[in-house]
Every structure is written in structure tokens, then in C-alpha cells.
Write a protein that holds these residues in place. Structure first.
Motif, PDB file in Angstrom:
ATOM      1  N   GLY A 175      55.959  45.459  17.457  1.00  0.00           N
ATOM      2  CA  GLY A 175      57.349  45.839  17.596  1.00  0.00           C
ATOM      3  C   GLY A 175      57.510  47.151  18.329  1.00  0.00           C
ATOM      4  O   GLY A 175      56.584  47.971  18.421  1.00  0.00           O
ATOM      5  N   THR A 176      58.705  47.357  18.839  1.00  0.00           N
ATOM      6  CA  THR A 176      58.982  48.556  19.628  1.00  0.00           C
ATOM      7  C   THR A 176      59.825  49.568  18.877  1.00  0.00           C
ATOM      8  O   THR A 176      60.095  50.650  19.399  1.00  0.00           O
ATOM      9  N   TYR A 235      65.118  46.274  17.508  1.00  0.00           N
ATOM     10  CA  TYR A 235      65.074  44.838  17.277  1.00  0.00           C
ATOM     11  C   TYR A 235      65.377  44.078  18.562  1.00  0.00           C
ATOM     12  O   TYR A 235      66.119  44.527  19.430  1.00  0.00           O
ATOM     13  N   GLY A 236      64.766  42.884  18.662  1.00  0.00           N
ATOM     14  CA  GLY A 236      64.970  42.044  19.831  1.00  0.00           C
ATOM     15  C   GLY A 236      64.129  40.791  19.716  1.00  0.00           C
ATOM     16  O   GLY A 236      63.393  40.586  18.738  1.00  0.00           O
ATOM     17  N   ASP A 290      57.312  41.359  22.757  1.00  0.00           N
ATOM     18  CA  ASP A 290      56.805  42.584  22.142  1.00  0.00           C
ATOM     19  C   ASP A 290      57.765  43.133  21.086  1.00  0.00           C
ATOM     20  O   ASP A 290      57.599  44.248  20.607  1.00  0.00           O
ATOM     21  N   GLN A 291      58.801  42.329  20.738  1.00  0.00           N
ATOM     22  CA  GLN A 291      59.780  42.767  19.762  1.00  0.00           C
ATOM     23  C   GLN A 291      59.818  41.848  18.556  1.00  0.00           C
ATOM     24  O   GLN A 291      59.405  40.678  18.632  1.00  0.00           O
ATOM     25  N   ASN A 334      62.414  41.207  14.778  1.00  0.00           N
ATOM     26  CA  ASN A 334      63.748  41.452  14.226  1.00  0.00           C
ATOM     27  C   ASN A 334      63.728  41.161  12.729  1.00  0.00           C
ATOM     28  O   ASN A 334      63.567  40.009  12.319  1.00  0.00           O
ATOM     29  N   ASP A 361      58.837  36.710  11.344  1.00  0.00           N
ATOM     30  CA  ASP A 361      59.895  37.383  12.099  1.00  0.00           C
ATOM     31  C   ASP A 361      61.237  36.729  11.745  1.00  0.00           C
ATOM     32  O   ASP A 361      61.763  35.891  12.483  1.00  0.00           O
ATOM     33  N   ASN A 421      51.987  42.409  22.878  1.00  0.00           N
ATOM     34  CA  ASN A 421      52.824  41.229  23.065  1.00  0.00           C
ATOM     35  C   ASN A 421      52.383  40.126  22.112  1.00  0.00           C
ATOM     36  O   ASN A 421      51.180  39.803  22.033  1.00  0.00           O
TER      37      ASN A 421
END
Length: 441
Positions: A9-10, A13-14, A18-19, A21, A38, A53
Motif C-alpha cells: 500500500g501507498t 486508498y485506491g 500498488d494500492q 483499500n 483487501d 505491486n
């Protein structure tokens, strides 16, 4: 201890690779690969060690989507690298195998029954392979026995191919006890050796497959249900992988996803040993349609010994051939049907009673599925769900041969009084004595 490394995760949220939520569960395997439930993206992401990723391994956005998730909240990878996912939003536990994902727990909808769960949050295994589930909204921990799966290394061999078709002469039922009706065919399944077997259905009708233990009751389609499957837009439109015992009878039911769909279908049975498939349900073969009506002059009785009075009509029934018959009503009333052997006594509505149905899971119309014998008198009683209701009705009878119906009534004045007046204890005793004397004369 201070965190000095973000492994997935970064921080924003997305749904990019690579994200994540709202992650709710994680699992780290022996290779230090990270699996993430997720929730907000309805998927399970695999972050291989050192990679930022992720790869979607379960969910509608995976490379080979085989299952749709709704807010997964927990995940476990076993020693054979099979995934077990808490599909919280769908209130079930799913697991992977050689042929993709399948439901393991909570496969028949959210609820509080012993085979149901409600918004589970996590799962765990014990040393014997039992599954423990945190059943969140039912405020309990459930334990489920998990047998060794069908996904072993033994190759399956085609043991039988069953081909048939659904037509407008097939039996019908309300698949989900709703308004819509569906044609179906039931098939008796026997195996000569206990073990895991697979039944794979396909055809032009978009088939839906169900398998039951011992018997199938179309008026209670969840009774005895072991498993069901449907997969739209697939060459194999349903796939049932299940452990079968040699000393047990199973019923495989084929119906359709859409109401009143007809067409051809086939079932391929795979396993180590022979599988016997025999048609169980009989086609609709209407032998008699009997129209009549309940009026204010129809006799009344206290149905099921209840205080309100119900109009009824009693019909003497004879069959010319022993076999399975289906008797059902069509009416603007909510009809209730009872069938008795030899005699019907309205003062004792449970005496000689063989079967009854009050329209449950059949749009308010009774349906009696029963084996009838020749040289035996049966009494069909047609009444209503609510008291003092009148109206037209028709009785339909399907079976292997002709059926005769005639009015059945008690002729003596004393019996008529017993049937049509509100019984007191004294009147009940008098009427019972009269009935006994009639039998002795």
C-alpha cells in the motif's frame, strides 16, 4: 517498536496494483509472500516478498476470475497452497482447489441456522483440519468439519454421461420459494465406492445444479440440500464436487437460472469408480382435471382442530395403477390439501392422515406428491388456509394411469350434525360414540 517499512500500500486508498483499500486481514507464507484481504476493493492481493505491486489472486479483477468477493476480511494459505477466504459481505467461507474456488461454509445464504453464518470476520484451523469461524453478527464461534478435499492427485475418470432435456412436461417448482416457477428434473445418484466425485452440467438451457441427501422435496428446496452451483458464461455451467458414501442415495436436481427455460442438457459424472444415474422425477402426465367450488353451503369443520370453521370438499380417490402421483390445486383462493387413507372423520382431522400441504413454497396452492396403491380408498380434502373462504378451484392429478374422483360424504343426519355445528365436549363424545357404533353395525 517503531515501524520503519511499509510492505504493501501507498498510504492512500485506491484500486491500483500498488494500492489497497481498508485491508482487514493478512497472511504471510513461508516464502514471506504477503496475502491481503483487501475489503474495500473486494479482492485478495498477493504481494511477493520485496515487491510493491500486488497480484489479484481472488476477486472479479483477477487474471482468471473464478469467484466474486464482497469485502473479504480474512485469509489463510494451507501447506498445499490452497487459499481459504472469509468472504464477509457474502457471509460465506470459500476455498480454492485444482478447478478454482468453491463455497465451503455458508453456501445457502446469510442466516443463523447451523449451516449459515452472518458477516464472518475471521477463520482458523485446528490440527484435525476443522474450520473455526468468527460468526460476527450471530455473536458466536462456529466449528465446521472440513474433510480432505476432492483436490487430490488421483485423476478423475468419466464414469457416466447423462443426457436429457427440460420441456413443458417436466415437473415445476418454486426454486427459491418465490413467485417464479422453474422446470426441473431429478436424478437418483448411486456410487459403488465411497469417495470424491464431480458432476459437471452444461447445455443450451443455462443449467443450475443441486444435490441432496436421501430425497428432494420441491416444496422445501433447502431440506437435505448438500451443495448447489451455477456459473454463467462458462462451458461447464455447474460443477458439483462432493464426497459420496456408498450406502447412501443422493438426488441430483437440474433446473435453470431463468424461469420456465427449456432445452437440452448433459451431465458428466467423474470419479474413481462407477456412478449410476437414473431419472427420478416423472414427466407431468395429467390424468384428471376436477373443477369445483366451495360455497356457503359446503360443509364446514375445524381444520387441524382449530376453533374457526373452514369450508371443505371431500373427494373419494381411486387409482388404477400403483405409483407416484402428484395432486395440486389451481384457484383464486389459498388452497389447503389433505389426503387420507380409507376414511376421513372431520371430528378427528389427524386420523388416517397421510399427507397435507398448505401452499408453502407453491404460491398459495397445495401440492401433494405421494405414492398411491390400487385397491385402496383415499380421501382428498380440499379446504382453505383462512376460515370461511369460498370460491372456485380445480384439482389436477398427474400419474402413471387413470384416476377416479367422486364426492365423499357422511349420509346420516347425526354425522351431518357432528360435522356442521361447533363441537362441545359432550357433542364430540356423542359423535365419537355414533361413529364407533357405525363401524360395529
Amino acid at each position: 517498536m517503531n515501524s520503519n517499512l511499509v510492505v504493501a500500500g501507498t498510504g492512500i486508498y485506491g484500486s491500483a496494483s500498488d494500492q489497497i483499500n481498508s485491508p482487514l486481514g493478512i497472511f504471510v507464507d513461508v516464502n514471506l509472500d504477503l496475502y491481503v484481504a483487501d475489503c474495500g476493493n473486494d479482492r485478495v492481493q498477493l504481494f511477493q516478498s520485496g515487491e510493491s505491486n500486488g497480484i489479484t489472486v481472488a476477486g472479479s479483477t483477477s487474471l482468471n476470475p473464478t469467484i466474486t468477493l464482497r469485502c473479504p476480511s480474512g485469509i489463510i494459505l494451507d501447506a498445499e497452497k490452497y487459499l481459504f477466504i472469509v468472504d464477509s459481505g457474502n457471509s460465506r467461507i470459500v476455498g480454492s482447489g485444482l478447478n478454482g474456488f468453491r463455497c465451503l461454509v455458508g453456501c445457502y445464504g446469510m442466516g443463523s441456522q447451523s449451516n449459515q453464518i452472518s458477516n464472518p470476520s475471521s477463520l482458523s484451523f485446528d490440527g484435525s483440519g476443522n474450520i473455526f469461524v468468527a460468526d460476527q453478527r450471530n455473536h458466536r464461534i462456529q466449528k465446521f468439519k472440513y474433510l480432505k478435499r476432492y483436490c487430490n492427485n488421483t485423476p478423475w475418470v468419466v464414469q457416466n454421461i447423462y443426457s436429457s432435456s427440460l420441456t413443458n412436461r417436466n415437473q415445476i417448482y418454486h426454486r427459491d420459494c418465490q413467485k417464479e416457477i422453474f422446470y426441473y428434473e431429478s436424478i437418483q445418484v448411486k456410487v459403488i465406492e465411497s469417495g470424491y466425485y464431480s458432476f459437471r452440467g452444461s447445455g443450451g438451457i443455462d443449467p443450475y445444479g443441486f444435490i441432496y441427501k436421501n430425497k428432494f422435496n420441491p416444496l422445501d428446496p433447502l431440506e437435505n440440500l448438500l451443495d448447489r452451483d451455477y456459473a454463467r458464461d462458462s462451458d461447464i455451467q455447474f460443477k458439483l464436487d462432493i464426497y459420496l458414501d456408498v450406502d447412501m442415495i443422493y438426488i441430483l436436481v437440474v433446473t435453470t437460472y431463468d424461469s420456465k427455460d427449456t432445452g437440452e442438457f448433459s451431465i458428466v459424472a467423474l470419479g474413481k469408480k462407477k456412478v449410476i444415474l437414473e431419472r427420478h422425477s416423472t414427466p407431468v402426465n395429467i390424468q384428471l382435471i376436477y373443477p369445483s367450488k366451495l360455497t356457503d353451503n359446503s360443509p364446514t369443520y375445524h381444520r387441524d382442530s382449530l376453533v374457526p370453521e373452514y369450508h371443505y370438499e371431500a373427494l373419494q380417490t381411486h387409482v388404477n395403477t400403483t405409483g407416484l402421483y402428484v395432486l395440486w390445486s389451481e384457484s383464486n383462493m389459498n388452497a389447503y390439501g389433505y389426503i387420507y387413507k380409507n376414511d376421513f372423520n372431520p371430528l378427528k382431522p389427524f386420523e388416517n392422515l397421510l399427507l397435507s400441504h398448505g401452499g408453502e413454497c407453491n404460491d398459495g396452492q397445495f401440492k401433494l406428491i405421494i405414492d398411491l396403491e390400487i385397491n385402496t380408498r383415499y380421501i382428498l380434502v380440499v379446504t382453505t388456509r383462512n376460515p370461511k373462504i369460498t370460491g372456485n378451484f380445480s384439482v389436477f392429478i398427474s400419474g402413471p394411469n387413470n384416476v377416479r374422483l367422486s364426492l365423499f360424504s357422511t349420509t346420516s343426519e347425526s354425522s351431518y350434525a357432528c360435522m356442521n355445528y361447533r363441537p362441545t365436549w359432550i357433542l364430540i363424545m356423542i359423535c365419537s360414540i355414533i361413529q364407533l357404533m357405525k363401524k360395529l353395525i
